[in-house]
Design a protein around this motif. Structure first.
Motif, PDB file in Angstrom:
ATOM      1  N   SER A 196       0.830  -1.189   0.000  1.00 46.89           N
ATOM      2  CA  SER A 196       0.000   0.000   0.000  1.00 46.89           C
ATOM      3  C   SER A 196       0.874   1.253   0.000  1.00 46.89           C
ATOM      4  N   PRO A 197       0.266   2.414  -0.269  1.00 48.52           N
ATOM      5  CA  PRO A 197       1.051   3.655  -0.319  1.00 48.52           C
ATOM      6  C   PRO A 197       1.622   4.018   1.042  1.00 48.52           C
ATOM      7  N   ILE A 198       2.530   4.977   1.012  1.00 45.79           N
ATOM      8  CA  ILE A 198       3.311   5.337   2.203  1.00 45.79           C
ATOM      9  C   ILE A 198       2.442   5.773   3.362  1.00 45.79           C
ATOM     10  N   PHE A 199       1.345   6.494   3.040  1.00 44.04           N
ATOM     11  CA  PHE A 199       0.452   6.933   4.101  1.00 44.04           C
ATOM     12  C   PHE A 199       0.030   5.771   4.968  1.00 44.04           C
ATOM     13  N   MET A 200      -0.113   4.625   4.314  1.00 45.32           N
ATOM     14  CA  MET A 200      -0.656   3.496   5.046  1.00 45.32           C
ATOM     15  C   MET A 200       0.416   2.756   5.820  1.00 45.32           C
ATOM     16  N   TRP A 201       1.599   2.586   5.214  1.00 44.53           N
ATOM     17  CA  TRP A 201       2.549   1.808   6.009  1.00 44.53           C
ATOM     18  C   TRP A 201       3.359   2.616   7.004  1.00 44.53           C
ATOM     19  N   PHE A 202       3.397   3.931   6.828  1.00 46.34           N
ATOM     20  CA  PHE A 202       4.143   4.742   7.784  1.00 46.34           C
ATOM     21  C   PHE A 202       3.611   4.580   9.217  1.00 46.34           C
ATOM     22  N   PRO A 203       2.292   4.802   9.436  1.00 46.44           N
ATOM     23  CA  PRO A 203       1.805   4.587  10.809  1.00 46.44           C
ATOM     24  C   PRO A 203       1.943   3.149  11.258  1.00 46.44           C
ATOM     25  N   MET A 204       1.884   2.219  10.283  1.00 46.75           N
ATOM     26  CA  MET A 204       1.999   0.815  10.671  1.00 46.75           C
ATOM     27  C   MET A 204       3.383   0.512  11.221  1.00 46.75           C
ATOM     28  N   VAL A 205       4.386   1.116  10.603  1.00 46.22           N
ATOM     29  CA  VAL A 205       5.747   0.866  11.081  1.00 46.22           C
ATOM     30  C   VAL A 205       5.904   1.418  12.496  1.00 46.22           C
ATOM     31  N   LEU A 206       5.338   2.623  12.720  1.00 48.33           N
ATOM     32  CA  LEU A 206       5.412   3.192  14.068  1.00 48.33           C
ATOM     33  C   LEU A 206       4.738   2.272  15.087  1.00 48.33           C
ATOM     34  N   LEU A 207       3.535   1.790  14.713  1.00 51.17           N
ATOM     35  CA  LEU A 207       2.829   0.897  15.635  1.00 51.17           C
ATOM     36  C   LEU A 207       3.603  -0.406  15.808  1.00 51.17           C
ATOM     37  N   GLY A 208       4.247  -0.850  14.730  1.00 47.51           N
ATOM     38  CA  GLY A 208       5.043  -2.072  14.808  1.00 47.51           C
ATOM     39  C   GLY A 208       6.176  -1.905  15.805  1.00 47.51           C
ATOM     40  N   VAL A 209       6.837  -0.751  15.759  1.00 45.99           N
ATOM     41  CA  VAL A 209       7.899  -0.486  16.726  1.00 45.99           C
ATOM     42  C   VAL A 209       7.333  -0.548  18.143  1.00 45.99           C
ATOM     43  N   ALA A 210       6.152   0.059  18.307  1.00 44.18           N
ATOM     44  CA  ALA A 210       5.531   0.040  19.635  1.00 44.18           C
ATOM     45  C   ALA A 210       5.186  -1.390  20.044  1.00 44.18           C
ATOM     46  N   ALA A 211       4.744  -2.184  19.062  1.00 52.18           N
ATOM     47  CA  ALA A 211       4.331  -3.554  19.384  1.00 52.18           C
ATOM     48  C   ALA A 211       5.528  -4.407  19.774  1.00 52.18           C
ATOM     49  N   VAL A 212       6.712  -3.991  19.368  1.00 55.10           N
ATOM     50  CA  VAL A 212       7.894  -4.742  19.788  1.00 55.10           C
ATOM     51  C   VAL A 212       8.372  -4.250  21.150  1.00 55.10           C
ATOM     52  N   PHE A 213       8.482  -2.931  21.283  1.00 54.84           N
ATOM     53  CA  PHE A 213       9.217  -2.401  22.435  1.00 54.84           C
ATOM     54  C   PHE A 213       8.361  -1.930  23.594  1.00 54.84           C
ATOM     55  N   SER A 214       7.083  -1.609  23.334  1.00 54.80           N
ATOM     56  CA  SER A 214       6.319  -0.950  24.399  1.00 54.80           C
ATOM     57  C   SER A 214       6.149  -1.866  25.600  1.00 54.80           C
ATOM     58  N   GLY A 215       6.237  -3.167  25.404  1.00 52.61           N
ATOM     59  CA  GLY A 215       6.045  -4.065  26.531  1.00 52.61           C
ATOM     60  C   GLY A 215       7.174  -3.975  27.539  1.00 52.61           C
ATOM     61  N   TYR A 216       8.372  -4.190  27.060  1.00 54.54           N
ATOM     62  CA  TYR A 216       9.479  -4.218  27.999  1.00 54.54           C
ATOM     63  C   TYR A 216       9.839  -2.826  28.486  1.00 54.54           C
ATOM     64  N   LEU A 217       9.817  -1.867  27.554  1.00 52.39           N
ATOM     65  CA  LEU A 217      10.317  -0.546  27.921  1.00 52.39           C
ATOM     66  C   LEU A 217       9.363   0.203  28.839  1.00 52.39           C
ATOM     67  N   LEU A 218       8.063  -0.081  28.730  1.00 53.87           N
ATOM     68  CA  LEU A 218       7.148   0.597  29.637  1.00 53.87           C
ATOM     69  C   LEU A 218       7.254   0.029  31.034  1.00 53.87           C
ATOM     70  N   ASN A 219       7.716  -1.198  31.118  1.00 56.51           N
ATOM     71  CA  ASN A 219       7.708  -1.858  32.409  1.00 56.51           C
ATOM     72  C   ASN A 219       8.959  -2.723  32.564  1.00 56.51           C
ATOM     73  N   PRO A 220      10.152  -2.103  32.565  1.00 58.64           N
ATOM     74  CA  PRO A 220      11.377  -2.914  32.649  1.00 58.64           C
ATOM     75  C   PRO A 220      11.336  -3.778  33.901  1.00 58.64           C
ATOM     76  N   GLN A 221      11.646  -5.057  33.713  1.00 57.76           N
ATOM     77  CA  GLN A 221      11.422  -5.981  34.815  1.00 57.76           C
ATOM     78  C   GLN A 221      12.579  -6.029  35.810  1.00 57.76           C
ATOM     79  N   TRP A 222      13.793  -5.768  35.353  1.00 57.51           N
ATOM     80  CA  TRP A 222      14.916  -6.014  36.260  1.00 57.51           C
ATOM     81  C   TRP A 222      15.690  -4.756  36.614  1.00 57.51           C
ATOM     82  N   VAL A 223      16.070  -3.974  35.601  1.00 56.24           N
ATOM     83  CA  VAL A 223      16.874  -2.774  35.896  1.00 56.24           C
ATOM     84  C   VAL A 223      16.287  -1.591  35.137  1.00 56.24           C
ATOM     85  N   GLU A 224      16.777  -0.427  35.442  1.00 52.70           N
ATOM     86  CA  GLU A 224      16.357   0.762  34.726  1.00 52.70           C
ATOM     87  C   GLU A 224      16.867   0.712  33.294  1.00 52.70           C
ATOM     88  N   GLU A 225      16.012   1.043  32.332  1.00 49.73           N
ATOM     89  CA  GLU A 225      16.442   1.021  30.934  1.00 49.73           C
ATOM     90  C   GLU A 225      16.205   2.393  30.316  1.00 49.73           C
TER      91      GLU A 225
END
Lengths: 507, 684
Positions: free
Chosen positions: B496-525
């Motif tokens: 699809s055109p850029i308009f469509m995948w640009f937000p998807m990539v941002l959400l994809g980044v969030a879907a990878v990192f938002s779990g650990y980084l919002l709630n680091p389990q062991w040390v400060e990150e």
């Protein structure tokens, strides 16, 4: 009769004389287009008098009692000009003004008697305005007849078979109900020896001490029979059978006026009679009102579901709304905590009723103005003929949708707040079950209102008859629509006005 | 500190966009409809920036307090327009504005060419504004008003393509079913009103949310205005509203149908906002629920059961959006269960991660639809070659949904499971009882099913051979003689055109990192403290009266639970791989082999039939409505006949109808009605 007496009824006189004037103008002039505007101008005169009276009331509770000479005026005891009556007079005038404007297009289809159309509307409004002021049984009866008879004539105005049938039915059922009501009034007079509410109240107070329903069988029968007349006017169950037929057959602007102004005036007089005349036996009649409220809400909403004609549907819808209003009236009374356990006045109940009437007026007028405009385009009132309205007349469709959403009671519209206040009042007066029934009823009602929205947006467009809608009708639609949303977003002003009005009633 | 005006602006910016689009662009500048999308995106970007500032301010300097403005005075009970800014609100503001912004950018491309472009963005603006108002409100009545507005605007969005009968029906269903839940919510509000005098005696406002928290606490914490059975019913009333909006069993059936709306709408309202409103509502009143343990048990069980129940239906759906829809219902069940088990921060944490990966997955469905012209997975397959980026993103979203380490969903889901395992967070309450164990069983089984349906969806869509898309489906429909329902588009297999995948990539980044980084389990990150989101939300609870009553502490990472859930998830993925990965294009769905089960699941346990046919049509409509009709006609007419009036149908002219008695009948009924009333008073 002094000049001051005339001043007291000047708003009513202005409306009535405008009615006569419009009929005369109709005789004199060939071109009839200006007649509604002449009627509207008369309303402005009446409005001016109302404003003057409001200003005068700053220092008094009831202008009728405020005669300087010491000798009571001729109107003393039979009429009250207080903030309560003014609230309703403003409401009736506003509804009348908007209906007049919305009729501009509509009356073109009436070949003859256009002057009489507006004349009758004005006469009926005179009756309603008097009704809001009346404090004496005969005056109430006369005002009620003055309200009903012109409406019966107006219902038959189209001279089609349905319209004539509506007129005849309204006339006959109205006559039966007022006959029953008159019996009731006669019994009350026989028991109390007076037709004035304040004098009746004195007798009722002593009667209430007796351990009988309503303080005596004559009072029981009298009050119940009198309620029949008021029940007829506010279209409460079990006096509601006429409603769908009239709503279907009568001219649409007349129905709009009937559903809003006539209902408000009848509620006004019902409140005044019950709360100023018969308050000591309030616990007895409140239980009756409670039952009527529950029955009206439930029956109105259930019966509305099966309707295929939008005006019949609104007929049942108005029965349901009469039920919500009765909830508020019933909430105006609760058993006091004192040892005797007598009735206690709860002002929130009546505040909520007055607010509801204003909110309902705005929403229902918006809906009807849209319906009038649509039926002018299509000549049909069947819900199926609203198919695809959004493509034929998007603004009308949106306006009608907003009105329907308001009638369900969804924020930010006027009726959301109104229902909130009315059900809160019910809870406060110990009528929790009635409030819950009301909430459930509101949800049930969503079903049939949403159905109309669905037809307008979903079904394929019907063939249309192109005919424009005049700017005046748009104006009326816009004003009522803005009021509908405005009261919902900033309800403080109307709520305060209702409080002041009720405050004047119960001192 | 953050100023009050800037917080109001978060709400008013999208509202202003709605007004401008609705009153200016759409009526007068419809040729420049593209302006409306840009307008809303600018408004939302500003709102997002302000939301982030608000969050930052709350983190740095605690909760700001603002004076409310009186809106209404109902018999002494004052209803105020007031802001409630606590960690929960601050997080929700960022989630709502953030996801909404992504969805709007995506919509620029997805909705291009739609004749109702301006209308679409007007509805979107209204919806976002209502959701923000709901989140910000400190008054339960105002909250309810926005709650209803969310319902109305979702009605508009679901029914956006109103020329499609299915869309219009789905919109109506969503509106009506959520309103059934709202009855309970409204009754709860009425109950508060009923307690008005007691609130006033304690110096509290029955509609001010922090005051309601206070009132529900035991006497020791200065509350005890509410309590006992009344409190339980109050919380259950609030919960029933939440059940409607969040699609909890048995009010879940509207949510899958609501997929008839445009796909970005699904991404916004069925992933991140409207359905999350129910979770938010329970979270908002969490200090009240905490005082009503029976209600919490109900919340936990309903949530747990929904998590499992919805997942089973997700197993057999062939429409990619419906798989997502059931997945959403199921995930909302996890959040609800977490709330019921006392794991309040875990529920919100999961809400945040779920918002990112579910919005992403819905956008994937949108991309796939753009390429194949259909949502039916039986006509997809092999798309990974043509759409590698979308494929990568669906893997990220899918793994996150399944809960595989280190994707976002793993961390939040693990938090919920640990809470269910460790007797909740307070070592007591429902979690310690059988209810807690039962919920844990529901949730763990749910993990298996989630893994299975997610990878079944991925395999059917992206693997194997391409099965023809909309063209093939059209041909099949024609061969079976079924009408083409008009929702099938064209096939052009490409990204699809850029308009469509640009937000998807941002959400994809969030879907990878938002779990650990919002709630680091062991040390400060990266400057994010350990257990940040949990601590932050608990901090919020500590400023409520609850702090004096309940001991709150952050649980440590539970290795065993993480291991168990990972094994179960991998088993689900493995099972799906065995059944679907190497399947030939022509073969049937392996699940169809178990015929009765498959039928039961694909007919959604016959819930729709039960509701629409049995309850609405037969019992309600045919029963009650006909009864009323019957009274109207038969009884009234019967009375007429009984008293010997002239028979009906004499002739067509108008007089005939009252000669035949209708008017007399009305008169008789009126008189009988009055007599009946009199009789009633004399007898009782």
């Amino acid at each position: 009769m002094t000049l001051y007496d005339l001043y007291l009824i000047s708003p009513q006189l202005a409306v009535a004389s405008t009615g006569i004037l419009v009929i005369l103008l109709d005789l004199v002039f060939q071109r009839k287009g200006f007649l509604p505007y002449a009627a509207f101008a008369g309303l402005l005169v009446s409005l001016t008098f109302l404003v003057i009276q409001s200003v005068d009331l700053a220092g008094a509770v009831n202008l009728v009692d405020a005669v300087d000479s010491g000798a009571a005026g001729v109107l003393a005891g039979s009429l009250a000009v207080d903030r309560f009556s003014l609230f309703f007079n403003y409401l009736v005038l506003a509804a009348l003004g908007l209906v007049t404007l919305a009729s501009v297009d509509y009356v073109r289809r009436i070949e003859r008697f256009r002057g009489e159309y507006f004349g009758l509307l004005l006469f009926s409004a005179t009756g309603m305005m008097l009704l809001a002021s009346a404090t004496e049984l005969i005056t109430i009866y006369i005002s009620l007849e003055l309200t009903t008879l012109p409406l019966a004539a107006l219902s038959a105005f189209l001279m089609t078979s349905k319209s004539s049938e509506a007129g005849m039915k309204f006339l006959i059922i109205g006559a039966i109900s007022s006959a029953v009501m008159l019996y009731g009034m006669a019994l009350i007079y026989g028991f109390t020896g007076s037709t004035q509410l304040d004098e009746i109240a004195v007798v009722v107070t002593s009667a209430a001490a007796l351990d009988l329903p309503f303080g005596g069988y004559a009072l029981l029968v009298g009050v119940v029979l009198m309620l029949v007349g008021f029940g007829f006017k506010i279209s409460s169950v079990p006096f509601q059978m006429w409603v769908p037929d009239i709503y279907e057959g009568a001219p649409a602007p007349v129905v709009a006026f009937l559903s809003v102004a006539s209902k408000a005036a009848a509620v006004a007089v019902l409140i005044r009679v019950l709360f100023t005349g018969f308050f000591p036996i309030a616990l007895d009649w409140a239980s009756l009102i409670t039952v009527l409220a529950a029955a009206s809400m439930t029956l109105g909403n259930l019966a509305a579901m099966g309707q295929s004609n939008i005006r019949r549907l609104f007929g049942y819808s108005t029965i349901a709304h009469a039920g919500y209003i009765l909830v508020g009236i019933a909430a105006g009374v609760r058993t006091s905590g004192s040892v005797t356990g007598g009735p206690e006045f709860v002002s929130l109940g009546l505040n909520s009723v007055l607010f509801y009437l204003a909110a309902y007026a705005a929403a229902n007028l918006t809906a009807f103005f849209a319906i009038i405009a649509v039926s002018q385009r299509t000549g049909s009132d069947l819900i199926e003929d609203y198919g695809g309205l959004v493509r034929r007349a998007p603004f009308l469709a949106v306006a009608l949708t907003l009105a329907l959403v308001a009638l369900i009671g969804v924020p930010p519209t006027s009726i959301f707040i109104a229902k909130l206040v009315i059900f809160s009042a019910a809870v406060k007066s110990g009528l929790v079950w009635l409030a819950i029934l009301g909430v459930i009823n509101s949800v049930v009602s969503a079903y049939y209102y949403v159905r109309i929205v669905r037809v307008m947006f979903l079904e394929p467009p019907q063939e249309q008859e192109a005919s424009g809608i005049s700017p005046v009708a748009w104006f009326a639609l816009t004003v009522s629509g803005v009021a509908m949303i405005g009261i919902g977003i900033a309800p403080g002003f109307v709520l305060r006005a209702a409080e002041i009005a009720v405050g004047a009633l119960m001192l | 500190m953050v100023s009050e005006a800037s917080i109001w602006a978060i709400l008013l910016l999208p509202l202003a966009a709605f007004v401008v689009i609705g009153l200016v662009v759409r009526p007068f500048l419809n040729r420049y409809a593209w302006v409306s999308g840009i307008l809303l995106i600018i408004a939302l970007a500003a709102a997002l920036a302000l939301s982030v500032l608000t969050l930052d301010a709350v983190i740095r300097s605690g909760e700001p307090h603002f004076e409310g403005r009186q809106w209404l005075d109902v018999g002494g009970a004052v209803i105020e327009l007031a802001l409630l800014i606590d960690p929960l609100t601050a997080i929700m503001l960022v989630v709502v504005t953030g996801v909404s912004l992504m969805v709007q950018i995506y919509s620029l491309g997805y909705m291009r060419g739609d004749p109702s472009y301006a209308r679409y963005f007007a509805y979107m603006a209204l919806f976002t504004a209502s959701m923000l108002g709901l989140v910000l409100s400190a008054n339960i009545i105002v909250l309810y008003a926005f709650w209803e507005l969310v319902g109305v605007s979702s009605y508009l969005l679901i029914g956006f393509w109103h020329e499609r009968p299915a869309a219009a029906a789905a919109a109506k269903k969503a509106f009506l079913i959520t309103r059934i839940g709202d009855v309970g919510f409204l009754i709860a509000i009425l109950y508060l009103f009923l307690q008005g005098d007691r609130f006033a005696a304690a110096g509290l406002n029955p509609f001010h949310i922090p005051d309601i928290w206070q009132a529900a606490q035991p006497l020791a914490a200065g509350g005890a205005v509410l309590g006992g059975v009344g409190l339980t019913w109050l919380t259950l009333g609030i919960f029933s509203g939440a059940m409607g909006k969040s699609g909890q069993f048995p009010l879940h059936s509207w949510l899958p149908d609501a997929m008839e709306g445009p796909t970005p709408v699904s991404a916004l309202i069925h992933a991140a906002t409207m359905v999350a409103a129910g979770i938010f509502l329970v979270a908002r009143f969490y200090p009240v629920f905490q005082a009503a343990q029976h209600a919490l048990t109900v919340v936990a069980l309903v949530g747990g059961f929904t998590a499992l129940f919805a997942a089973t239906m997700g197993l057999v759906m062939n429409d990619i959006k419906r798989v997502m829809a059931y997945s959403t219902v199921s995930q909302l069940g996890y959040m609800m269960a977490a709330l019921g088990l006392g794991a309040f921060p875990a529920a919100i944490f999961h809400l945040v991660t779920h918002a990112s990966f579910k919005a992403l997955l819905f956008m994937v469905a949108g991309n796939v639809n753009h390429a194949t012209g259909t949502f039916n997975m039986r006509y997809m397959g092999g798309l990974w070659r043509r759409m590698p980026l979308t494929y990568a993103l669906v893997l990220i979203g899918g793994l996150s949904l399944v809960g595989i380490i280190p994707f976002a969903g793993f961390w939040s889901k693990d938090e919920i499971l640990s809470a269910a395992w460790s007797d909740g967070w307070h070592g007591g309450g429902p979690a310690a009882l059988w209810a807690g164990k039962l919920t844990l069983v529901f949730l763990l089984t749910g993990v298996l099913l989630t893994a299975f349906y997610t990878f079944r969806m991925i395999y059917m869509t992206f693997h194997g051979e391409f099965r023809g898309g909309a063209e093939q489906e059209r041909a099949d429909l024609a061969a079976e003689g079924q009408p083409n329902t008009g929702h099938l588009g064209e096939v052009h297999l490409a990204e699809s055109p850029i308009f469509m995948w640009f937000p998807m990539v941002l959400l994809g980044v969030a879907a990878v990192f938002s779990g650990y980084l919002l709630n680091p389990q062991w040390v400060e990150e990266f400057g994010i403290p350990k257990h940040w989101i949990t601590e932050f939300l608990i901090e919020g609870l500590k400023s409520t009266p609850l702090a004096g009553v309940v001991h709150l502490e952050v649980p440590a990472f539970n290795r065993w639970m993480a291991a168990v859930s990972t094994v179960i998830a991998l088993a689900g993925i493995g099972l799906a791989s065995v059944l679907y990965l190497r399947r030939s294009a022509a073969s049937k769905d392996p699940l169809e082999a178990i015929k009765p089960v498959h039928a039961l699941l694909s007919r959604k346990y016959f819930v729709d039939e039960l509701y629409e046919d049995v309850i609405v049509r037969r019992s309600f409509y045919n029963g009650m409505v006909r009864a009323v009709d019957w009274v109207d006609r038969v009884v009234v007419d019967g009375v007429v006949d009984a008293i010997g009036l002239v028979s009906r149908n004499l002739g067509p002219n108008f007089l005939s109808r009252f000669q035949t008695g209708e008017v007399q009948a009305y008169g008789v009924a009126l008189t009988l009605g009055s007599l009946l009333i009199l009789l009633g008073f004399l007898v009782f």
